[in-house]
Motif scaffolding. Structure first.
Motif, PDB file in Angstrom:
ATOM      1  N   ILE A 104       0.755  -1.237   0.136  1.00  0.00           N
ATOM      2  CA  ILE A 104      -0.178   0.124  -0.058  1.00  0.00           C
ATOM      3  C   ILE A 104       0.949   1.212  -0.163  1.00  0.00           C
ATOM      4  N   LEU A 107      -0.495   4.640  -0.791  1.00  0.00           N
ATOM      5  CA  LEU A 107      -1.411   5.409   0.285  1.00  0.00           C
ATOM      6  C   LEU A 107      -0.490   6.224   1.220  1.00  0.00           C
ATOM      7  N   VAL A 152      -9.393   1.466  -6.112  1.00  0.00           N
ATOM      8  CA  VAL A 152     -10.451   2.428  -5.292  1.00  0.00           C
ATOM      9  C   VAL A 152     -11.021   3.283  -6.053  1.00  0.00           C
ATOM     10  N   ASP A 156     -13.327   8.495  -0.064  1.00  0.00           N
ATOM     11  CA  ASP A 156     -13.792   8.683   1.404  1.00  0.00           C
ATOM     12  C   ASP A 156     -13.138   7.426   2.044  1.00  0.00           C
ATOM     13  N   PRO A 157     -13.188   6.200   1.495  1.00  0.00           N
ATOM     14  CA  PRO A 157     -12.471   5.139   2.316  1.00  0.00           C
ATOM     15  C   PRO A 157     -10.964   5.162   2.406  1.00  0.00           C
ATOM     16  N   LEU A 158     -10.554   5.913   1.425  1.00  0.00           N
ATOM     17  CA  LEU A 158      -8.796   6.030   1.583  1.00  0.00           C
ATOM     18  C   LEU A 158      -8.786   6.904   2.723  1.00  0.00           C
ATOM     19  N   ALA A 160     -10.701   7.632   5.342  1.00  0.00           N
ATOM     20  CA  ALA A 160     -10.980   6.948   6.740  1.00  0.00           C
ATOM     21  C   ALA A 160      -9.791   5.990   7.020  1.00  0.00           C
ATOM     22  N   TYR A 161      -9.190   5.069   6.077  1.00  0.00           N
ATOM     23  CA  TYR A 161      -8.235   4.302   6.472  1.00  0.00           C
ATOM     24  C   TYR A 161      -6.971   5.228   7.109  1.00  0.00           C
ATOM     25  N   ILE A 162      -6.659   6.321   6.272  1.00  0.00           N
ATOM     26  CA  ILE A 162      -5.534   7.150   6.788  1.00  0.00           C
ATOM     27  C   ILE A 162      -5.910   7.682   8.142  1.00  0.00           C
ATOM     28  N   SER A 164      -7.734   6.186  10.419  1.00  0.00           N
ATOM     29  CA  SER A 164      -7.638   5.315  11.597  1.00  0.00           C
ATOM     30  C   SER A 164      -6.455   5.107  12.360  1.00  0.00           C
ATOM     31  N   ARG A 165      -5.306   5.924  11.576  1.00  0.00           N
ATOM     32  CA  ARG A 165      -4.070   5.719  12.162  1.00  0.00           C
ATOM     33  C   ARG A 165      -3.921   6.739  13.349  1.00  0.00           C
ATOM     34  N   LYS A 193      -0.540  -3.860  -3.436  1.00  0.00           N
ATOM     35  CA  LYS A 193      -0.461  -4.776  -2.171  1.00  0.00           C
ATOM     36  C   LYS A 193       0.777  -5.766  -2.323  1.00  0.00           C
TER      37      LYS A 193
END
Length: 202
Positions: A104, A107, A152, A156-158, A160-162, A164-165, A193
């Motif tokens: 990843i 990202l 992707v 928004d999911p990208l 949200a993932y960031i 989450s850190r 990946k």
């Protein structure tokens, strides 16, 4: 070992043979409680809070052990791997998953650019250095690559993932959104990946 909320076992509950006995362990009592709630209460599963470096089991107790994306968390990895070998039967097998270099990476590139910071990566146990560590205890170690990628279509999911850190907060959303949107090609953000599994035994 390191079962977390037991998503693997919850998802695959119907595939587990009736004669299996599965012991789920985690260092976190909270994770063990979640695991207990998530898997079927049919007698297949038992649960223990356990330190990976000092497993509370007799020698030669298990036919197989899993350590999925967790060995890099363990401070004393040599002891944990030695403990895994100890509790496995002589013909037992360890299955340990990990990420490799570049996983990843797109990202992380966006995150570093948008936030003007460097991102720490898990390097203690990876697809690139895990074999050497396992071979100190296991005579046969096979690396199996899992070929995969992400395409992707929504930013928004990208974000949200960031978020989450633990080292990123909501004030960064605007910069992240702009940085991600610049990297979309024909409405898609491509993510490399690099993940796989070690299968280790005597």
């Amino acid at each position: 070992m390191g079962c977390g909320p037991a998503e693997l076992w919850e998802t695959n509950a119907e595939r587990i043979p009736a004669n299996w006995s599965v012991t789920l362990t985690d260092f976190s009592p909270g994770m063990v409680d979640e695991a207990r709630e998530n898997v079927p209460a049919d007698g297949t599963f038992s649960f223990r809070v356990a330190d990976a470096s000092n497993l509370p089991f007799e020698d030669d107790s298990f036919d197989a052990a899993t350590a999925n994306h967790m060995l890099y968390h363990v401070p004393d990895r040599d002891s944990a791997i030695r403990e895994l070998r100890r509790v496995l039967k002589p013909d037992g097998t360890l299955y340990a998953t990990a990420n490799g270099d570049g996983h990843i990476g797109e990202l992380f590139e966006v995150m570093e650019s948008a936030l003007n910071t460097s991102v720490s990566h898990a390097t203690g146990f990876t697809l690139d250095n895990g074999r050497e560590q396992l071979e100190r205890q296991f005579s046969a170690v096979e690396r199996r690559q899992y070929v995969d990628s992400l395409a992707v279509t929504d930013v928004d999911p990208l974000i949200a993932y960031i978020l989450s850190r633990e080292d990123v907060d909501e004030s960064s959303v605007g910069n992240l959104r702009k940085a991600f949107e610049k990297r979309f090609e024909d409405g898609v953000f491509h993510v490399t990946k690099n993940t796989g599994m070690f299968v280790a035994h005597e």
